[in-house]
Scaffold this motif. Structure first.
Motif, PDB file in Angstrom:
ATOM      1  N   ALA A   1       5.671   8.606   4.159  1.00  0.00           N
ATOM      2  CA  ALA A   1       4.923   7.372   4.447  1.00  0.00           C
ATOM      3  C   ALA A   1       4.716   7.206   5.941  1.00  0.00           C
TER       4      ALA A   1
ATOM      5  N   PHE B   1      -0.620  -3.462   6.810  1.00  0.00           N
ATOM      6  CA  PHE B   1       0.693  -3.048   6.308  1.00  0.00           C
ATOM      7  C   PHE B   1       1.038  -3.776   5.010  1.00  0.00           C
TER       8      PHE B   1
ATOM      9  N   ILE C   1       9.274  11.042  13.592  1.00  0.00           N
ATOM     10  CA  ILE C   1       9.993  10.513  12.419  1.00  0.00           C
ATOM     11  C   ILE C   1      11.157  11.435  12.051  1.00  0.00           C
TER      12      ILE C   1
ATOM     13  N   PHE D   1       9.482   3.350  -3.046  1.00  0.00           N
ATOM     14  CA  PHE D   1       8.214   3.209  -3.768  1.00  0.00           C
ATOM     15  C   PHE D   1       8.408   3.152  -5.281  1.00  0.00           C
TER      16      PHE D   1
ATOM     17  N   VAL E   1      -5.920   2.452   7.628  1.00  0.00           N
ATOM     18  CA  VAL E   1      -5.631   3.781   7.099  1.00  0.00           C
ATOM     19  C   VAL E   1      -5.473   3.739   5.574  1.00  0.00           C
TER      20      VAL E   1
ATOM     21  N   ARG F   1       5.996  -5.388   1.741  1.00  0.00           N
ATOM     22  CA  ARG F   1       5.307  -5.058   2.996  1.00  0.00           C
ATOM     23  C   ARG F   1       5.906  -3.787   3.599  1.00  0.00           C
ATOM     24  N   CYS F   2       5.056  -3.011   4.251  1.00  0.00           N
ATOM     25  CA  CYS F   2       5.482  -1.746   4.858  1.00  0.00           C
ATOM     26  C   CYS F   2       6.751  -1.947   5.692  1.00  0.00           C
ATOM     27  N   ILE F   3       7.777  -1.168   5.349  1.00  0.00           N
ATOM     28  CA  ILE F   3       9.038  -1.316   6.081  1.00  0.00           C
ATOM     29  C   ILE F   3       8.965  -0.664   7.453  1.00  0.00           C
TER      30      ILE F   3
ATOM     31  N   GLY G   1       1.867  -6.842   2.462  1.00  0.00           N
ATOM     32  CA  GLY G   1       2.569  -8.099   2.724  1.00  0.00           C
ATOM     33  C   GLY G   1       3.581  -8.436   1.657  1.00  0.00           C
TER      34      GLY G   1
HETATM   35  C1  HEM Z   1      -0.013   2.945  10.801  1.00  0.00           C
HETATM   36  C2  HEM Z   1       0.964   3.346  10.012  1.00  0.00           C
HETATM   37  C3  HEM Z   1       1.269   2.771   8.653  1.00  0.00           C
HETATM   38  C4  HEM Z   1       0.464   2.068   7.801  1.00  0.00           C
HETATM   39  C5  HEM Z   1      -0.995   1.667   8.003  1.00  0.00           C
HETATM   40  C6  HEM Z   1       1.267   1.733   6.636  1.00  0.00           C
HETATM   41  C7  HEM Z   1       0.813   0.984   5.563  1.00  0.00           C
HETATM   42  C8  HEM Z   1       1.580   0.662   4.454  1.00  0.00           C
HETATM   43  C9  HEM Z   1       1.113  -0.136   3.350  1.00  0.00           C
HETATM   44  C10 HEM Z   1      -0.282  -0.765   3.210  1.00  0.00           C
HETATM   45  C11 HEM Z   1       2.137  -0.246   2.469  1.00  0.00           C
HETATM   46  C12 HEM Z   1       2.116  -0.999   1.133  1.00  0.00           C
HETATM   47  C13 HEM Z   1       2.516  -2.448   1.407  1.00  0.00           C
HETATM   48  C14 HEM Z   1       2.308  -3.391   0.241  1.00  0.00           C
HETATM   49  O1  HEM Z   1       2.168  -2.930  -0.901  1.00  0.00           O
HETATM   50  O2  HEM Z   1       2.265  -4.613   0.480  1.00  0.00           O
HETATM   51  C15 HEM Z   1       3.259   0.496   3.003  1.00  0.00           C
HETATM   52  C16 HEM Z   1       4.486   0.626   2.386  1.00  0.00           C
HETATM   53  C17 HEM Z   1       5.535   1.356   2.897  1.00  0.00           C
HETATM   54  N1  HEM Z   1       5.569   2.012   4.119  1.00  0.00           N
HETATM   55 FE1  HEM Z   1       4.102   2.064   5.502  1.00  0.00          FE
HETATM   56  N2  HEM Z   1       2.517   2.257   6.801  1.00  0.00           N
HETATM   57  C18 HEM Z   1       2.579   2.891   8.018  1.00  0.00           C
HETATM   58  C19 HEM Z   1       3.681   3.508   8.591  1.00  0.00           C
HETATM   59  C20 HEM Z   1       4.917   3.624   7.986  1.00  0.00           C
HETATM   60  C21 HEM Z   1       6.089   4.211   8.606  1.00  0.00           C
HETATM   61  C22 HEM Z   1       6.154   4.732  10.042  1.00  0.00           C
HETATM   62  C23 HEM Z   1       7.093   4.192   7.664  1.00  0.00           C
HETATM   63  C24 HEM Z   1       8.526   4.662   7.750  1.00  0.00           C
HETATM   64  C25 HEM Z   1       9.073   5.224   8.767  1.00  0.00           C
HETATM   65  C26 HEM Z   1       6.558   3.565   6.469  1.00  0.00           C
HETATM   66  C27 HEM Z   1       7.263   3.351   5.308  1.00  0.00           C
HETATM   67  C28 HEM Z   1       6.799   2.618   4.238  1.00  0.00           C
HETATM   68  C29 HEM Z   1       7.614   2.337   3.052  1.00  0.00           C
HETATM   69  C30 HEM Z   1       9.039   2.825   2.778  1.00  0.00           C
HETATM   70  C31 HEM Z   1       6.812   1.537   2.215  1.00  0.00           C
HETATM   71  C32 HEM Z   1       7.198   0.973   0.856  1.00  0.00           C
HETATM   72  C33 HEM Z   1       7.729  -0.438   1.040  1.00  0.00           C
HETATM   73  C34 HEM Z   1       8.161  -1.113  -0.260  1.00  0.00           C
HETATM   74  O3  HEM Z   1       7.515  -0.852  -1.277  1.00  0.00           O
HETATM   75  O4  HEM Z   1       9.131  -1.899  -0.253  1.00  0.00           O
HETATM   76  N3  HEM Z   1       5.233   3.231   6.705  1.00  0.00           N
HETATM   77  N4  HEM Z   1       2.889   1.043   4.224  1.00  0.00           N
END
Ligand code: HEM
Length: 455
Positions: A262, A376, A153, A92, A313, A382-384, A378
């Motif tokens: 996250a 998630f 996790i 992040f 969420v 995008r969410c990894i 894009g």
């Molecule tokens: C329903 C569950 C989840 C939702 C709705 C969600 C949603 C999101 C969203 C909206 C972002 C920002 C994406 C963007 O700016 O385009 C994000 C980033 C991220 N998420 Fe998730 N997430 C979920 C579950 C998870 C899980 C299970 C993990 C890890 C095990 C995770 C790890 C991350 C990480 C590391 C980022 C940063 C990615 C980056 O900036 O390169 N998320 N998530």
């Protein structure tokens, strides 16, 4: 999106109210305010918010596509990110080449194929949690779901159980809750101004969490089977940047905390919303149970997509402009925040006819559009963990439907409640469950209806 250094700035209409008033409105009732602004100004408008500053809000899939397909040279992190709370080693907090390199190293632990190897962990965590669920009595599912997703996790990250993980199970939920509240505070209040300030309290948690993670890193290195291990910690310790260097222990600690943070509250909230939605759709519930009994998954996947569409969420994805850029008809200045409103994108009648109704059948036989369905986010940020979260939701819902009949209700849907970063069901996703006694028992009559429960 393209650079527009010589073009005059051209922005959509703005809300003419003091920043603080806009901030209060947005943070107190951001869905209602965003919807009202969209009705008044259309699908693009600008606001001026504390923490984020001048912000262009978009939701039209064409603009979203433009934004998400753009290069890291033109747009990057928004002015403020969750990385500021977690630490400089968190994904992040990374931008540009450092972000690209880190994402490359994170591919193996999050690769689609590896997700299959987590399936047993997910099911075990669900079975452990539901062993004591009460029958015939209404209870909140948000906390049980958080225990399931935290356990899942933690085990995926560290690969093993033990006292250190138990300590993390206790420390993480309050730290994550506090951290996500701090994330939305203005910078003056976000600083550490004493042991009882929010930041001071968070840092105390952080020191204890770091000590546990450090001991787990040391244990992993000392493990004779280290080379064969496939948990996320082992994969990160083995990973090498293009120049051959490894990720520093401090950054690994930040990154593991990132996954734990996250990955558990978000998925738990989505699962609590799934329960909230299913209880109000008896026919769907019985079709899903029949599908589980028959070994299918198509309707369940469509339901998960529809839950994430109608009850996202996280309600926005944020970016910051690094230079003056063109985005569709708009010319956006350098240093501006661009917010993709997930809620507005998901309630577009053009993208999703009869958008306000909860109808998983819209996704049966149809994969969601990459730029209209964006729970998630894009592009390169995008969410990894999207595949991880989807798999975890799928296994959890499948196991719950296999083990229980859910009492349905005619009570109005639970309102959205803002828990800092995540949007959760206002009454924490209440459920009434009955254990299924025999195989395929779902067809033996409709589930009991719990009418307008007020407890
Ligand atoms: C329903 C569950 C989840 C939702 C709705 C969600 C949603 C999101 C969203 C909206 C972002 C920002 C994406 C963007 O700016 O385009 C994000 C980033 C991220 N998420 Fe998730 N997430 C979920 C579950 C998870 C899980 C299970 C993990 C890890 C095990 C995770 C790890 C991350 C990480 C590391 C980022 C940063 C990615 C980056 O900036 O390169 N998320 N998530």
């Amino acid at each position: 999106m393209a650079t527009a250094s010589s073009e005059p700035i051209h922005l959509p209409p703005t809300l003419r109210l003091p920043r603080i008033v806009q901030g209060i409105g947005f943070f107190a009732a951001r869905h209602a305010v965003a919807a009202a602004l969209e009705r008044r100004y259309g699908s693009a408008f600008t606001v001026n918010l504390p923490v984020f500053g001048h912000t262009l809000v978009i939701s039209d899939p064409n603009l979203v596509k433009d934004l998400f397909s753009t290069s890291r040279d033109l747009i990057g992190r928004a002015r403020y990110t969750f990385g500021g709370v977690i630490g400089p080693g968190s994904t992040f907090a990374l931008d540009g080449d450092a972000h690209r390199e880190r994402r490359r190293l994170l591919m193996p632990p999050f690769h689609g194929k590896r997700m299959r190897s987590y399936e047993d962990i997910f099911e075990e965590e669900v079975m452990l949690e539901i062993a004591n669920w009460p029958e015939g009595r209404e209870f909140e599912t948000l906390w049980p779901m958080r225990r399931i997703t935290l356990g899942a996790i933690l085990r995926a990250v560290f690969g093993a159980e033990g006292p250190a993980l138990d300590e993390l199970r206790g420390l993480l939920p309050p730290a994550v809750t506090l951290g996500s509240r701090i994330a939305l505070l203005p910078s003056v209040v976000r600083r550490d101004v004493g042991p009882w300030s929010p930041r001071g309290r968070f840092l105390r948690y952080r020191r204890r969490i770091d000590a546990v993670i450090d001991s787990l890193i040391a244990d992993a290195r000392a493990d004779p089977a280290f080379e064969e291990r496939s948990d996320m910690l082992a994969l990160l310790l083995q990973a090498r940047y293009e120049n051959g260097e490894s990720i520093s222990d401090r950054h690994i600690s930040d990154e593991l905390l990132t996954f734990l943070t996250a990955g558990h509250e978000t998925t738990a909230s989505a699962l609590a919303w799934t329960v909230e939605r299913l209880r109000r759709h008896p026919q769907l519930l019985s079709r899903l149970t029949d599908e589980v009994d028959a070994g299918g998954s198509e309707l369940r996947q469509a339901t998960i997509w529809e839950v994430l569409r109608t009850r996202p969420v996280l309600d926005g994805a944020l970016r910051g402009t690094k230079t003056r850029i063109r985005l569709g008809e708009w010319v956006v200045p350098e240093g501006y925040t661009v917010m993709v409103s997930v809620v507005l994108a998901h309630s577009s009648e053009e993208s999703f006819p009869d958008a306000m109704s909860f109808n998983p059948d819209r996704f049966v036989g149809a994969i969601p559009d990459t730029y209209a369905w964006i729970p998630f986010g894009g592009g390169v940020y995008r969410c990894i963990g999207a595949a991880f979260a989807n798999m975890e939701m799928d296994v959890t819902v499948r196991t719950l439907l296999r083990e229980f009949r859910f009492g349905t209700t005619v009570a109005p849907g639970e309102r959205r409640h803002n828990r800092g970063v995540a949007m959760v069901p206002g009454r924490h996703g209440r459920a009434v469950v009955y254990r299924r006694t025999g195989p395929a028992s779902s067809n033996a009559g409709s589930p009991p209806v719990v009418d307008h429960v007020t407890t």
